[in-house]
Design a protein around this motif. Structure first.
Motif, short mmCIF file in Angstrom:
data_model
loop_
_atom_site.label_atom_id
_atom_site.label_comp_id
_atom_site.label_asym_id
_atom_site.label_seq_id
_atom_site.Cartn_x
_atom_site.Cartn_y
_atom_site.Cartn_z
N ALA A 3 -12.35 -31.06 5.85
CA ALA A 3 -13.74 -31.52 5.88
C ALA A 3 -13.92 -32.77 5.03
N THR A 19 -19.23 -27.06 3.51
CA THR A 19 -19.18 -25.62 3.73
C THR A 19 -20.07 -24.88 2.75
N TRP B 84 -23.26 -12.41 -0.39
CA TRP B 84 -23.10 -13.85 -0.13
C TRP B 84 -23.26 -14.65 -1.41
N VAL B 85 -24.35 -14.34 -2.14
CA VAL B 85 -24.65 -15.08 -3.36
C VAL B 85 -23.55 -14.86 -4.40
N TYR B 89 -21.61 -18.50 -4.51
CA TYR B 89 -22.27 -19.36 -5.48
C TYR B 89 -21.83 -19.02 -6.89
N LYS B 169 -11.83 -20.54 4.84
CA LYS B 169 -12.81 -21.62 4.92
C LYS B 169 -12.46 -22.61 6.02
N GLU B 172 -14.64 -22.50 9.09
CA GLU B 172 -15.94 -23.13 8.86
C GLU B 172 -15.81 -24.65 8.91
N GLU B 173 -14.75 -25.14 8.27
CA GLU B 173 -14.57 -26.59 8.24
C GLU B 173 -14.32 -27.13 9.64
N ILE B 176 -17.58 -27.43 11.40
CA ILE B 176 -18.34 -28.58 10.92
C ILE B 176 -17.81 -29.86 11.55
N THR B 177 -16.48 -30.00 11.52
CA THR B 177 -15.91 -31.24 12.07
C THR B 177 -16.13 -31.34 13.58
N ARG B 182 -24.88 -26.38 9.65
CA ARG B 182 -24.57 -25.26 8.77
C ARG B 182 -25.04 -23.94 9.38
#
Lengths: 296, 278
Positions: A3, A19, B84-85, B89, B169, B172-173, B176-177, B182
Motif C-alpha cells: 500500500a 488500512t 476491533w478497537v 488501535y 493485512k 486489505e491492502e 485498497i490498491t 475503506r
C-alpha cells in the motif's frame, strides 16, 4: 508494504496508512467502545467499593466483625480448599491423557469436560438434591445412617466441584497439546521414571498455565452462587458461603455489610484478572525468547 | 488401518490418568446428570407436558430466551467493536481495558447482581437519571436484560480478537490498491472473515445467559409471569418440595443447553474450517 508503494507511486506524500480509518472515526469507535465498557464493567466495579465504603472505613471494618460473616468466609475457604485441589488433580490427569496419547473417543471426552459450563448453575445444584436429598435416591439410606450431604458441607463441596470441573483442564489441554510429547519421550528413553518426567520436564513447562487454571478455578469456587444456593439450605453461620451471605445481608437491607463482603470477592476477581494478564505476558515473552532458536 | 483403541507410545501413565479422569467425570458429572433424566421418567408424558407448558413456565421461557437473545445481539455489535478497537488501535490504558473485559467471568454473579441493582435502582447512580425519563430498569424485564448483557460481554470480544489478530493485512491492502474505499474493504474483505467468530461468541453469550441465575435475581424483581426467569422458577419449585416439577423444567433447560453446545461446536468447526482453507 504494497500500500505504501502504491501511495508513493501516486506521488502522494502523506504518511497515513490506508488500512486504518480516519482519525475522527477511530476516536469515535474508541469512545463508543470505552463508553460501553464503562457502562457495563467499570461503573459496577466502582459501585461495589463505593457502596461498601458508604459509612466510611470504620463502617466497612465493622462489617467483618460479625460472627456470621466470619463463618461464611471460613466456609468459603474450606470448600475451595477441598474443591480446588481435587479439580486440579483431575485437570492434570485428563490433560496428560489427552495431550500425550492418541486414543479412540478423545474428542468426545474433551466435549464432556465442558458440560458443567453449559449447564445452568441451578441445575448443577438440583442434580445433587435429586441424588442425596431427603426425597432423593440415596436420601432414605443417608438419613438412616445419619449422614448429611444436602444442606451441609459435603453438598456445598459437591456443587462447587461440579461447577469448577472444567477450569484447570481447559487451561492445560490446549497448552499441553501445543507442546507435543518429544521432551517427555526423550526423558523416558533416557531412563527417567514417569513421575520424574512429569516433575522435571512437564511441570516446569506448564507451570504458568497450571497456575492460571488453579486461580481461575479458585475464583469460581469461592464465588459460585446458584449451585451452592440450591444445596446449602442457607443456615446462618453454618452453611452460608460468602456469596450466599451477601444475598442474605442484601435482602435484609444491610447494603453496606453486603457490599463489604462483596468487595472481598471483587478483590479476588481483580487478582484473577491480574494473574491472567501476567500469565499471558509470560507466554508472549517466552515465545519471543524461543523464536530465534526455532528459526535455526 | 489398525484396530487398536490406542496408538502405542513410550510414555507411561495412560491407564492411570485416563482411568482416574473417567472415574472422576462419571462420579461428579455424568451419573448425577443422568439421575435427573431418570427422575423425569417418573412423570407420565402428559404430566411432564403440563408442567413445562404452564403459563408461568411459558412466560419465564419468553423472558429468559428473549432477554438472552437481545443481550447476545447487543454483545455481538459492541463486542465486535470492542475487539476491533483493542486489536487495531493503540490508546492509553489499552491493556488495562483488555484485562477488564474478562471481569464478568471472574466476578461472582451475586456481586454483579447487587452492584447492577444498586446502580439502576431509583436512587442509584444511573437509575436516578433514567427514572425521570420514564425508564425503569431495576425490578423490570429491562433489568434482566442489563444483567444478561453484563455476563455475556466477554464472549464475542474473546472469540473475535484472535481472528482479527491473525487476519492478513495484505488482503486489505490489495483491496485498497484495487480501488476499494475503506468501508468497502471492511464490508467485503474483513467482515466475511469475522462472521463465524461473531456468531460463535453470540451463541456462547446466549447459552451462558439462558442458564444464568445469580446476577439476575437481584435486579429482576422476580414477579411471576412478568420478571421471573426459568432458573428462578426451578428454584421456587424446589423450595416448595415440588421435585418432579423442578426436574421437568430442568430437563427442558438441559436439552436447550445441549442443543446450544452442539450449535457452538458446529460454529467453531465452521470458523476453523474457514481459516484452514485460506
Amino acid at each position: 508494504m504494497p500500500a505504501d508503494i502504491a501511495l508513493r507511486a501516486k506521488g502522494t506524500t502523506w504518511k497515513v496508512s490506508l488500512t486504518t480509518e480516519h482519525p475522527l472515526v477511530r476516536w469515535g469507535f474508541i469512545a463508543l467502545a470505552l463508553g460501553y465498557l464503562t457502562l457495563f464493567l467499570f461503573i459496577p466495579l466502582v459501585a461495589v467499593f463505593a457502596e461498601a465504603l458508604k459509612n466510611g472505613l470504620s463502617g466497612y471494618v465493622v462489617s467483618f466483625m460479625d460472627e456470621d460473616a466470619l463463618a461464611a468466609i471460613r466456609l468459603t475457604l474450606l470448600a475451595a480448599s477441598l474443591a480446588v485441589p481435587l479439580n486440579t488433580a483431575f485437570g492434570i490427569a485428563i490433560a496428560w491423557a489427552v495431550s500425550k496419547f492418541e486414543f479412540v473417543g478423545k474428542q468426545v471426552l474433551i466435549t464432556i469436560i465442558d458440560i458443567p459450563l453449559a449447564v445452568s448453575p441451578v441445575i448443577a445444584g438440583l442434580i445433587y438434591v435429586l441424588l442425596f436429598g431427603l426425597q432423593g435416591w440415596l436420601g432414605p439410606w443417608l438419613s438412616e445412617h445419619d449422614i448429611k450431604i444436602i444442606f451441609a458441607l459435603p453438598g456445598i463441596v459437591l456443587a462447587t466441584l461440579f461447577v469448577t470441573v472444567p477450569f484447570v483442564a481447559r487451561e492445560l489441554i490446549p497448552f499441553m497439546q501445543s507442546q507435543g510429547r518429544e521432551e517427555e519421550e526423550a526423558a523416558i528413553t533416557l531412563g527417567a521414571s514417569g513421575w520424574q518426567t512429569f516433575i522435571r520436564v512437564t511441570l516446569p513447562n506448564i507451570k504458568w498455565s497450571l497456575l492460571y487454571g488453579v486461580i481461575l478455578c479458585n475464583a469460581r469456587a469461592m464465588g459460585e452462587f446458584g449451585a451452592v444456593s440450591v444445596v446449602s439450605g442457607h443456615i446462618r453461620g453454618l452453611t452460608n458461603t460468602m456469596p450466599l451471605h451477601v444475598e442474605i445481608l442484601y435482602n435484609e437491607y444491610n447494603a453496606v455489610a453486603a457490599f463489604a463482603v462483596a468487595s472481598l470477592l471483587t478483590l479476588l476477581a481483580i487478582v484473577t484478572l491480574a494473574a491472567k494478564s501476567i500469565v499471558e505476558h509470560k507466554y508472549v515473552s517466552v515465545e519471543a525468547a524461543e523464536e530465534p532458536l526455532k528459526t535455526h | 488401518m489398525s484396530f487398536a483403541l490406542k496408538q502405542p507410545s513410550v510414555l507411561p501413565g495412560f491407564g492411570l490418568t485416563l482411568g482416574f479422569s473417567l472415574f472422576y467425570l462419571s462420579l461428579i458429572v455424568l451419573i448425577p446428570l443422568s439421575g435427573m433424566f431418570i427422575k423425569t421418567s417418573t412423570l407420565t408424558w402428559a404430566q411432564f407436558w403440563e408442567t413445562v407448558t404452564q403459563p408461568r413456565a411459558i412466560a419465564s421461557y419468553q423472558l429468559t430466551f428473549g432477554a438472552s437473545l437481545i443481550g447476545a445481539l447487543i454483545n455481538g455489535l459492541f463486542g465486535s467493536l470492542v475487539a476491533w478497537v483493542l486489536v487495531r488501535y493503540r490508546f492509553p490504558g489499552r491493556s488495562f481495558v483488555d484485562a477488564l473485559v474478562d471481569l464478568p467471568f471472574a466476578l461472582p454473579t451475586a456481586v454483579a447482581g447487587i452492584a447492577l441493582t444498586a446502580i439502576y435502582s431509583s436512587n442509584g447512580w444511573l437509575g436516578r437519571h433514567l427514572e425521570p425519563l420514564g425508564i425503569k430498569v431495576a425490578f423490570t424485564p429491562l433489568g434482566v436484560l442489563v444483567a444478561l448483557t453484563f455476563i455475556g460481554l466477554p464472549f464475542v470480544v474473546r472469540t473475535v480478537q484472535p481472528v482479527l489478530q491473525a487476519l492478513d493485512k495484505e488482503a486489505e491492502e490489495a483491496a485498497i490498491t484495487l480501488g476499494a474505499n475503506r468501508w468497502q474493504t471492511v464490508r467485503a474483505v474483513i467482515l466475511p472473515e469475522l462472521w463465524p467468530a461473531i456468531f460463535t461468541g453470540m451463541a456462547m453469550a446466549f447459552a451462558r445467559a439462558v442458564g444464568e441465575y445469580g446476577s439476575v435475581i437481584f435486579i429482576a424483581g422476580n414477579m411471576p409471569l412478568k420478571s421471573e426467569i426459568t432458573p428462578l422458577l426451578i428454584m421456587t419449585k424446589l423450595e416448595q418440595y415440588d421435585y418432579a416439577g423442578a426436574t421437568a423444567l430442568g430437563v427442558v433447560m438441559l436439552v436447550v443447553s445441549f442443543v446450544l453446545s452442539l450449535l457452538i461446536n458446529l460454529l467453531q468447526w465452521w470458523s476453523s474450517d474457514r481459516r484452514e482453507t485460506h
